[in-house]
Structures are given as structure tokens and as C-alpha cells.
Design a protein around this motif. Structure first.
Motif, PDB file in Angstrom:
ATOM      1  N   GLY A   1      12.248  26.120 -67.491  1.00 34.09           N
ATOM      2  CA  GLY A   1      13.435  26.583 -66.318  1.00 34.09           C
ATOM      3  C   GLY A   1      13.586  25.501 -65.106  1.00 34.09           C
ATOM      4  N   VAL A   2      13.314  24.017 -65.301  1.00 29.51           N
ATOM      5  CA  VAL A   2      13.033  22.755 -64.330  1.00 29.51           C
ATOM      6  C   VAL A   2      14.407  22.884 -63.575  1.00 29.51           C
ATOM      7  N   PRO A   3      14.868  23.053 -62.933  1.00 30.31           N
ATOM      8  CA  PRO A   3      15.968  22.672 -62.088  1.00 30.31           C
ATOM      9  C   PRO A   3      16.063  20.808 -62.175  1.00 30.31           C
ATOM     10  N   GLU A   4      17.532  20.946 -62.247  1.00 29.29           N
ATOM     11  CA  GLU A   4      18.055  19.759 -62.987  1.00 29.29           C
ATOM     12  C   GLU A   4      17.212  18.275 -61.665  1.00 29.29           C
ATOM     13  N   ASP A   5      17.647  18.971 -60.760  1.00 26.63           N
ATOM     14  CA  ASP A   5      17.761  17.679 -59.182  1.00 26.63           C
ATOM     15  C   ASP A   5      16.060  17.543 -58.933  1.00 26.63           C
ATOM     16  N   SER A   6      15.126  18.297 -59.638  1.00 30.15           N
ATOM     17  CA  SER A   6      14.281  18.333 -58.306  1.00 30.15           C
ATOM     18  C   SER A   6      12.965  17.514 -58.948  1.00 30.15           C
ATOM     19  N   SER A   7      13.399  16.596 -59.502  1.00 33.42           N
ATOM     20  CA  SER A   7      13.174  14.947 -60.404  1.00 33.42           C
ATOM     21  C   SER A   7      11.797  14.967 -60.642  1.00 33.42           C
ATOM     22  N   PRO A   8      11.409  16.121 -62.036  1.00 29.86           N
ATOM     23  CA  PRO A   8      10.909  16.402 -62.563  1.00 29.86           C
ATOM     24  C   PRO A   8       9.141  14.971 -62.744  1.00 29.86           C
ATOM     25  N   VAL A   9       8.519  15.768 -63.223  1.00 22.14           N
ATOM     26  CA  VAL A   9       7.612  14.604 -62.916  1.00 22.14           C
ATOM     27  C   VAL A   9       6.600  14.131 -64.074  1.00 22.14           C
ATOM     28  N   ILE A  10       6.855  12.884 -65.122  1.00 26.13           N
ATOM     29  CA  ILE A  10       6.458  13.242 -66.672  1.00 26.13           C
ATOM     30  C   ILE A  10       5.492  12.455 -66.398  1.00 26.13           C
ATOM     31  N   CYS A  11       4.289  12.965 -67.228  1.00 25.40           N
ATOM     32  CA  CYS A  11       2.954  11.439 -67.459  1.00 25.40           C
ATOM     33  C   CYS A  11       2.686  11.653 -68.436  1.00 25.40           C
ATOM     34  N   GLU A  12       2.425   9.995 -68.543  1.00 25.33           N
ATOM     35  CA  GLU A  12       1.995   9.685 -70.421  1.00 25.33           C
ATOM     36  C   GLU A  12       0.710   9.083 -70.450  1.00 25.33           C
ATOM     37  N   ILE A  13       0.248   9.248 -70.956  1.00 27.62           N
ATOM     38  CA  ILE A  13      -1.543   9.748 -71.242  1.00 27.62           C
ATOM     39  C   ILE A  13      -1.583   8.329 -71.682  1.00 27.62           C
ATOM     40  N   GLY A  14      -1.896   6.970 -71.891  1.00 21.91           N
ATOM     41  CA  GLY A  14      -2.563   6.086 -72.910  1.00 21.91           C
ATOM     42  C   GLY A  14      -1.144   5.372 -73.047  1.00 21.91           C
ATOM     43  N   ALA A  15       0.174   5.199 -72.265  1.00 21.64           N
ATOM     44  CA  ALA A  15       0.939   4.721 -72.142  1.00 21.64           C
ATOM     45  C   ALA A  15       1.661   3.305 -72.793  1.00 21.64           C
ATOM     46  N   GLY A  16       0.791   2.452 -73.351  1.00 24.96           N
ATOM     47  CA  GLY A  16       0.780   1.584 -73.982  1.00 24.96           C
ATOM     48  C   GLY A  16       1.603   0.940 -72.717  1.00 24.96           C
ATOM     49  N   THR A  17       3.320   0.075 -73.626  1.00 22.79           N
ATOM     50  CA  THR A  17       3.776  -0.935 -73.300  1.00 22.79           C
ATOM     51  C   THR A  17       4.716  -0.276 -72.265  1.00 22.79           C
ATOM     52  N   GLY A  18       4.559   1.463 -72.868  1.00 17.34           N
ATOM     53  CA  GLY A  18       5.937   1.951 -71.900  1.00 17.34           C
ATOM     54  C   GLY A  18       6.965   2.709 -72.597  1.00 17.34           C
ATOM     55  N   TYR A  19       7.056   1.899 -73.699  1.00 17.12           N
ATOM     56  CA  TYR A  19       8.016   2.339 -74.540  1.00 17.12           C
ATOM     57  C   TYR A  19       8.798   3.293 -74.518  1.00 17.12           C
ATOM     58  N   TYR A  20       7.911   4.309 -75.092  1.00 12.20           N
ATOM     59  CA  TYR A  20       8.386   5.981 -74.707  1.00 12.20           C
ATOM     60  C   TYR A  20       8.658   6.807 -73.332  1.00 12.20           C
ATOM     61  N   LEU A  21       8.159   6.661 -72.634  1.00 16.69           N
ATOM     62  CA  LEU A  21       8.170   6.772 -71.265  1.00 16.69           C
ATOM     63  C   LEU A  21       9.415   6.222 -70.492  1.00 16.69           C
ATOM     64  N   ALA A  22       9.990   4.715 -71.086  1.00 16.62           N
ATOM     65  CA  ALA A  22      10.948   4.841 -70.495  1.00 16.62           C
ATOM     66  C   ALA A  22      11.965   5.071 -70.964  1.00 16.62           C
ATOM     67  N   HIS A  23      11.730   5.328 -72.267  1.00 16.05           N
ATOM     68  CA  HIS A  23      12.974   6.333 -73.314  1.00 16.05           C
ATOM     69  C   HIS A  23      12.939   7.384 -72.933  1.00 16.05           C
ATOM     70  N   THR A  24      12.121   8.436 -72.693  1.00 17.55           N
ATOM     71  CA  THR A  24      12.240   9.535 -72.239  1.00 17.55           C
ATOM     72  C   THR A  24      12.684   9.789 -70.929  1.00 17.55           C
ATOM     73  N   LEU A  25      12.535   8.869 -69.615  1.00 17.23           N
ATOM     74  CA  LEU A  25      12.790   9.256 -68.098  1.00 17.23           C
ATOM     75  C   LEU A  25      14.387   8.751 -68.285  1.00 17.23           C
ATOM     76  N   ASP A  26      14.864   7.862 -69.180  1.00 19.71           N
ATOM     77  CA  ASP A  26      16.058   7.646 -69.650  1.00 19.71           C
ATOM     78  C   ASP A  26      17.340   8.947 -69.670  1.00 19.71           C
ATOM     79  N   ASP A  27      16.221   9.713 -71.108  1.00 18.91           N
ATOM     80  CA  ASP A  27      17.265  10.614 -71.335  1.00 18.91           C
ATOM     81  C   ASP A  27      16.653  12.240 -69.989  1.00 18.91           C
ATOM     82  N   VAL A  28      16.022  12.219 -69.126  1.00 16.65           N
ATOM     83  CA  VAL A  28      15.893  13.059 -68.286  1.00 16.65           C
ATOM     84  C   VAL A  28      17.083  12.699 -66.854  1.00 16.65           C
TER      85      VAL A  28
END
Ligand SMILES: C[S@@+](CC[C@H](N)C(=O)[O-])C[C@H]1O[C@@H](n2cnc3c(N)ncnc32)[C@H](O)[C@@H]1O
Length: 288
Positions: A92-119
Motif C-alpha cells: 500500500g505504498v502511496p505513489e507520491d511517497s518516493s519509495p526507497v529501493i535498495c539493491e545489495i551487491g548491485a554491480g553495474t546498477g543494471y537492475y536497479l536503474a531499470h526498476t527505478l524507471d518502472d516505479v
């Protein structure tokens, strides 16, 4: 940028809140510790003993960048993004709440960047113990703050500050994930499954993923995290040429066990292109 996630970061020594100083050239804690921000934009947040690991070296990170930029793992990134969206929706995270996604062992950031583009509105903390990885992370997405830290140590994050932790082929620390997740937050883990890269195992002499890996991961998380629903398989086939196969092996732990010359020889003996299985399990965990 680190300024986007400063409200989430904590002193790795004593857990007190960090804030930016000197126009974010340093981060300082309430207890007076100071951490320089590297000119490439990442910060190293390690406790008194320093970092015990160095993580992936530059050649492994370069190989990862080469492989991922060709889109061979696109179905994995898509699966992670979909599940993170589900997690935020279920919490139930509100869309305007700027949620925080933390990737552990994030490497080049490929997954994190794509996920942020999607949320919509999301911010990302990219944690990796590798400095070459952190340099990539710092520029992978405008809303990512890059942190060099050890996943096995106390994470430099405040209690109950993160909406979703993601772990993609990287180390897990269930006790710390439980501490940093907000109520309703979840950890999303993508882990290689038996059969991953099966067609390459024998010709290249690389070991398979041991069966029962996900079950063991769930057991190890006991007391801190419990699975949400059943782990879901993500399986697809990739058409890989020899350069892509060399990059795939170069970015994996096998790179540490096979010399570059030996690997080149084995790859050259393969067909020009191969159809190769990619197989992983995606598991959601909430706090116990
Ligand atoms: C197999 S790579 C996965 C990278 C990224 N998640 C991806 O899938 O593209 C594992 C990553 O975990 C990092 N790593 C290894 N040990 C670590 C530790 N103790 N703490 C933080 N990161 C670590 C490595 O440096 C590497 O970037």
C-alpha cells in the motif's frame, strides 16, 4: 545522487543519522564521523575494521556491463521490476511517497536503474563492496546513490527506512534486511537455479548450481525473514555468440577459477552461436 537518499543512510560505526556537508563532498554523522564522497560520486561507508572484501574487480564489472548491455538478461530484469511493483502495491505504498529501493551487491546498477524507471518517483540505494562497481552505480540513474559497503556487515542504513531490498545473484544478510525494511517492506531475491547456463557447463568446465539452493536460503533466513508465496522460476533461452559467452563467464565466479587464456581456448572451441538456458528463482521475503 547521494542527496536523494541521505534520509536513509546511517553511520556504519554507530548507526546514527548521516547528513551532507560541504555541498555533499562529505557525509557526516550525528556522532561526528566524516566520510568523503569520491569525485565519481560514491561514498564508502565501512565500520572501524574497514572492508574485508573487494568484490568484483574491474575486468568482471566490464564483462558484466558488456553482457548486460546486449539485453541477454532482459527477462530477469523485467521479472524483478514486476515483483518490486507488486511488493509496493501489496504494502500500500502511496505513489507520491518516493519509495526507497535498495539493491545489495548491485554491480553495474543494471537492475536497479531499470526498476527505478518502472516505479514512479522511486529512489535507489546501490550497495556493493566493489569500488569499480560503485563507479558504475554512481552514474547508472539520476535517482541512485552509490555506496561501497559490505553486505555481511551492519548495513549503513537506518532502521525501517527501505521499502524493498533487491538481491540479484549477490550476498544476502537476512538479519540486516529485516532491520532496514519498513513494516510491509520486502526483500526480493533472484538466485540462479540448477540448469542455469546448462549448455555451457561441460564444454567450459564450470560447475552447476547446487540443487536445493532456494530451500537453504529460506532456512538461513529463519527468524528474520519468511517467504511470501512460493518462489517463482524465471526461465528463457538466449542466443549467445562466443563474445557474449566469454563475457558471461568473465562476469561470474568461474572467472576466478579459470585463467583468461584457458577460457579463451575453451570458448573458441564452441559453435559460433549457441542457444543457452537462463534459469533463476525469484523469492519474496517479508519480515518474520
Ligand atoms: C554476481 S554479481 C551481481 C551484480 C548485480 N546484482 C547483477 O546481477 O548485475 C555479485 C555482486 O556482489 C558484489 N559483492 C560480493 N560480495 C559482496 C559483499 N560482501 N558486500 C557487498 N557486495 C558484494 C560483487 O562485487 C558483485 O558486484
Amino acid at each position: 545522487m547521494l542527496s536523494d537518499i541521505i534520509d536513509v543512510l546511517a553511520d556504519p560505526v554507530d548507526g546514527t543519522d548521516l547528513s551532507g556537508a560541504d555541498d555533499f563532498r562529505r557525509l557526516v554523522s550525528e556522532s561526528g564521523h566524516s566520510y568523503d564522497v569520491a569525485r565519481q560520486g560514491y561514498v564508502t561507508l565501512a565500520g572501524g575494521a574497514g572492508l574485508r572484501y573487494t568484490g568484483d574487480d574491474m575486468s568482471m564489472i566490464d564483462a558484466r556491463e558488456t553482457f548486460l548491455s546486449r539485453g541477454h538478461f532482459a527477462p530477469f530484469v523485467e521479472a524483478v521490476s514486476v515483483v518490486v511493483n507488486d511488493v509496493l502495491e501489496d504494502a500500500g505504498v502511496p505513489e507520491d511517497s518516493s519509495p526507497v529501493i535498495c539493491e545489495i551487491g548491485a554491480g553495474t546498477g543494471y537492475y536497479l536503474a531499470h526498476t527505478l524507471d518502472d516505479v514512479a518517483g522511486a529512489r535507489g540505494v546501490g550497495i556493493d563492496v566493489s569500488v569499480p562497481a560503485a563507479k558504475h552505480l554512481a552514474k547508472c540513474h539520476p535517482k541512485v546513490g552509490a555506496v561501497v559497503a559490505d553486505a555481511w556487515a551492519r548495513l549503513p542504513l537506518r532502521d525501517a527506512s527501505v521499502d524493498a531490498v533487491t538481491v540479484i545473484f549477490a550476498p544476502r544478510n537476512p538479519a540486516e534486511f529485516a532491520r532496514v525494511l519498513k513494516d510491509g517492506g520486502e526483500a526480493v531475491v533472484l538466485s540462479a537455479d540448477a540448469g542455469h547456463l546448462a549448455e555451457l557447463r561441460e564444454p567450459l568446465g564450470i560447475i552447476d548450481v547446487e540443487p536445493g539452493k532456494v530451500e537453504r536460503m529460506i532456512e538461513q533466513a529463519e527468524g528474520y525473514l519468511v517467504p511470501v508465496g512460493q518462489p517463482q522460476p524465471v526461465e528463457f533461452r538466449m542466443n549467445l555468440d562466443q563474445a557474449a559467452i566469454a563475457a558471461q563467464i568473465g562476469m561470474s565466479p568461474s572467472a576466478r577459477h579459470i585463467s583468461a587464456a584457458e577460457l579463451a581456448e575453451r570458448v573458441a572451441a564452441l559453435p559460433a552461436t549457441m542457444s543457452v538456458t537462463a534459469r533463476a528463482m525469484i523469492t519474496r521475503f517479508r519480515k518474520a
